[in-house]
Design a protein around this motif. Sequence first.
Motif, PDB file in Angstrom:
ATOM      1  N   ASN A   3     -21.616 -19.623 -12.331  1.00  0.00           N
ATOM      2  CA  ASN A   3     -22.846 -19.227 -11.657  1.00  0.00           C
ATOM      3  C   ASN A   3     -23.028 -17.712 -11.710  1.00  0.00           C
ATOM      4  OD1 ASN A   3     -25.205 -19.645 -10.122  1.00  0.00           O
ATOM      5  ND2 ASN A   3     -24.090 -19.107  -8.242  1.00  0.00           N
ATOM      6  N   ASN A   4     -21.933 -16.981 -11.451  1.00  0.00           N
ATOM      7  CA  ASN A   4     -22.004 -15.521 -11.515  1.00  0.00           C
ATOM      8  C   ASN A   4     -22.333 -15.040 -12.919  1.00  0.00           C
ATOM      9  OD1 ASN A   4     -21.416 -15.303  -8.816  1.00  0.00           O
ATOM     10  ND2 ASN A   4     -19.180 -15.095  -9.150  1.00  0.00           N
ATOM     11  N   SER A   5     -21.743 -15.687 -13.900  1.00  0.00           N
ATOM     12  CA  SER A   5     -22.006 -15.317 -15.289  1.00  0.00           C
ATOM     13  C   SER A   5     -23.458 -15.567 -15.654  1.00  0.00           C
ATOM     14  CB  SER A   5     -21.080 -16.102 -16.224  1.00  0.00           C
ATOM     15  OG  SER A   5     -21.360 -15.813 -17.573  1.00  0.00           O
ATOM     16  N   SER A   6     -23.996 -16.690 -15.174  1.00  0.00           N
ATOM     17  CA  SER A   6     -25.396 -17.007 -15.452  1.00  0.00           C
ATOM     18  C   SER A   6     -26.321 -15.996 -14.785  1.00  0.00           C
ATOM     19  CB  SER A   6     -25.706 -18.420 -14.964  1.00  0.00           C
ATOM     20  OG  SER A   6     -27.074 -18.714 -15.132  1.00  0.00           O
ATOM     21  N   GLN A   7     -25.988 -15.639 -13.549  1.00  0.00           N
ATOM     22  CA  GLN A   7     -26.809 -14.650 -12.856  1.00  0.00           C
ATOM     23  C   GLN A   7     -26.763 -13.293 -13.563  1.00  0.00           C
ATOM     24  OE1 GLN A   7     -25.357 -14.577  -8.846  1.00  0.00           O
ATOM     25  NE2 GLN A   7     -26.477 -16.431  -8.221  1.00  0.00           N
ATOM     26  N   TYR A   8     -25.584 -12.940 -14.056  1.00  0.00           N
ATOM     27  CA  TYR A   8     -25.438 -11.658 -14.757  1.00  0.00           C
ATOM     28  C   TYR A   8     -26.279 -11.645 -16.024  1.00  0.00           C
ATOM     29  CZ  TYR A   8     -23.288  -7.940 -17.502  1.00  0.00           C
ATOM     30  OH  TYR A   8     -23.079  -6.833 -18.270  1.00  0.00           O
ATOM     31  N   ARG A   9     -26.216 -12.776 -16.789  1.00  0.00           N
ATOM     32  CA  ARG A   9     -27.002 -12.836 -18.025  1.00  0.00           C
ATOM     33  C   ARG A   9     -28.492 -12.770 -17.722  1.00  0.00           C
ATOM     34  NH1 ARG A   9     -23.053 -16.684 -19.601  1.00  0.00           N
ATOM     35  NH2 ARG A   9     -24.465 -18.373 -18.956  1.00  0.00           N
ATOM     36  N   GLU A  10     -28.927 -13.463 -16.679  1.00  0.00           N
ATOM     37  CA  GLU A  10     -30.346 -13.439 -16.320  1.00  0.00           C
ATOM     38  C   GLU A  10     -30.781 -12.036 -15.895  1.00  0.00           C
ATOM     39  OE1 GLU A  10     -33.474 -15.607 -13.219  1.00  0.00           O
ATOM     40  OE2 GLU A  10     -31.360 -16.207 -13.304  1.00  0.00           O
ATOM     41  N   LYS A  11     -29.906 -11.390 -15.121  1.00  0.00           N
ATOM     42  CA  LYS A  11     -30.229 -10.036 -14.672  1.00  0.00           C
ATOM     43  C   LYS A  11     -30.322  -9.069 -15.849  1.00  0.00           C
ATOM     44  CE  LYS A  11     -28.328  -6.335 -11.813  1.00  0.00           C
ATOM     45  NZ  LYS A  11     -27.209  -5.923 -10.921  1.00  0.00           N
ATOM     46  N   VAL A  12     -29.367  -9.168 -16.754  1.00  0.00           N
ATOM     47  CA  VAL A  12     -29.384  -8.299 -17.935  1.00  0.00           C
ATOM     48  C   VAL A  12     -30.608  -8.587 -18.793  1.00  0.00           C
ATOM     49  CG1 VAL A  12     -28.209  -7.795 -20.118  1.00  0.00           C
ATOM     50  CG2 VAL A  12     -26.895  -7.924 -17.996  1.00  0.00           C
ATOM     51  N   SER A  13     -30.953  -9.861 -18.919  1.00  0.00           N
ATOM     52  CA  SER A  13     -32.135 -10.239 -19.703  1.00  0.00           C
ATOM     53  C   SER A  13     -33.404  -9.630 -19.116  1.00  0.00           C
ATOM     54  CB  SER A  13     -32.248 -11.761 -19.760  1.00  0.00           C
ATOM     55  OG  SER A  13     -33.420 -12.150 -20.448  1.00  0.00           O
ATOM     56  N   GLN A  14     -33.499  -9.660 -17.781  1.00  0.00           N
ATOM     57  CA  GLN A  14     -34.670  -9.065 -17.133  1.00  0.00           C
ATOM     58  C   GLN A  14     -34.718  -7.551 -17.365  1.00  0.00           C
ATOM     59  OE1 GLN A  14     -34.136 -10.422 -13.047  1.00  0.00           O
ATOM     60  NE2 GLN A  14     -35.886 -11.816 -13.269  1.00  0.00           N
TER      61      GLN A  14
END
Length: 671
Positions: A3-14
Amino acid sequence: MNNNSSQYREKVSQLVSWGHWFCFFNIVAAMLLGTRFVLLAGMPDSNLGLAYLLTSWIGHFSFLSFILYLLLIFPATFVIPSQRLLRLFGVLVATLGQTTLLLDTHAFETLGLHISPLVWDLLVSGERSELNARWQYIFVSVPLIFLLQMVLSEVLWRKLRKLTRRNIGQRIGIVLGLCFFSSHLIYAWGDANLDSQITAQRSTFPLSYPMTAKSFMERHGLLDRKEFDARLDAMGIESATPMQYPLAPLKSTRPENQPNVLIIVVDSLRGDMYNDTNMPFVSQLNAGWHSYNQHFSSGNDNNHATLGLFYGLPSTYYNSIRAAQTPSPLLAMADKHDYKIRLFSGNDFAADAYSQLPLNDNTDSGSTSDPEAVAAFAKWVAKQDSPWLSYIELTDVAQYADDSAIDGPFTLSPDEGLRGALRVSYQNAVHRADAQVNEIITALAEQLPRTLIILTSNHGIEFNETGNWGAGTNFSQYQIQVPLLVHLPQADAFEPDVIETESAPADEQTETTSEEADKVELTLVENAPSDSSDSNENSSETQTTVDEEQAAAQMPEAKTLAPLVKVDTLSSHLDILPSLLTHVFGVTNPSSDYSSGVATDPLAVSKTRRWVLSGNSEDIVMVEPQSTTVINPEGNYRIYDENYHRNDDAKPKLSYLIDVMKETRRFYQEE
């Protein structure tokens, strides 16, 4: 963990998506600022030139902005954990970039240069000047730029989802990329085909290094190098910037008494050859002569030295004069005053300047050696019964390496090598030139008292004293410092009070220093205008004169000639034209209307000469009493001491450099 990894990727993508849009709108802002470069440089005339300007304008500023994003903001996306901190960092980077671009537009407007070490030194120098003060006002806009960037950052973050859903970012990137690559391809074609409408835009935008492909095209049979070089020689005319020269029509009053004018130029005669060993005749010239011991040519080659002598202009204007075929003010004014004009050369005017500049209408062709040219002059001058102007170029010194040049009073020591052999050959050639000068002056006979003579050289020559050989390789004193001797007409050759000098009995004549020379005045033209231009090479030219009544009281009835006057202040080839036009031909315009030199009375010596100009087709050179500054077209500079050793710690003086840059541009027509 996932979940943390997914949030990090989404944040970086934004953040990456935000960064792309932030970069795009800064590209638009940079393009808007970049329109100032276009307005200052002018629009091209051809359709292809316009196409290059448009694609370069879009592609270049897109590239600069994207590179700044790619190198600074994009890596920070993976390092800075907070989106607020990252956005603040992006705002700071964008503010710095836009402020630098704004400063660059002002530098381009003021100096014609982009931000470089030279321009940056001018910006941060503590010297007070109008330029420095104006630049400081630009920094007032920094808070405004920062505020606008903050607003842009916030708006883009809030509208990010809407912008992302439109899915137009990729298409915008393709258009910008096509513009970038198209501009380089167009320039490569224009460079190979010498299209001046394209190549003239090379330095319009900052950090612009367009692609060239001449070597590639030559290897694949797409370019004929010989044909290209031939067209390149003519390119100087086609790409020349139009001039307004002179700045105002020249007006003159015909002098009551008109001296003859003789200019003798010894090709490749360096300044240290003026001594009793190498030039025994010239070194004995005394009464009525002036020796300028700190005289510098306007160039280190034939073309730019000739331009300086006949036009009083620095090297930057050569191609513009060549393109416009503007007549020399010296020859035009002599013709206006009904002077007989004839030019002579020891090599039949082989130098390019004589065919490229409009000087050949008055040439005496056919001479292939100095003795032939001197004989032709002697034959011509003997027939003259009215005022005349003549120019003689002695060229045998430049051929010192010929076997014949080794004959003479100087011999080679057994322990001397190639350098010694060339030096001895050169000294013998100079010695023979000295004899030719003797022949020229002897040929004047009874016309000598009425003749103003200028003896100088186009440039010097070097024998590896600073690691270079020959001429045109650097701007050391060996290559640009040349002799200058001036003979003034005798006072009793004209009506009384036309030429006035302070005299001394013959048995009391001694060498006169430049300070003593300030006490006397030459007046070839009554009421000659003084030169008060600050835009030229002197900020103040002081002239100490004696009023007519006092001078008449001091002068004995039997007028005798003054002894040799030695002048130790800076002087330049650029001063010769305005001095002749003002004091011989009665031109009433300020010398700044037609020259970068200063019209000074030969006996009223300046004490405050700051610098003189020299140069060639690439470099602008500012010669000061203790240093030489070489400025290249990109605005980078090198400073050398009086021995031409590079001084990396020295900094140029702001006010001097501003004057130099203005002087090399002020005759160009404004768009």
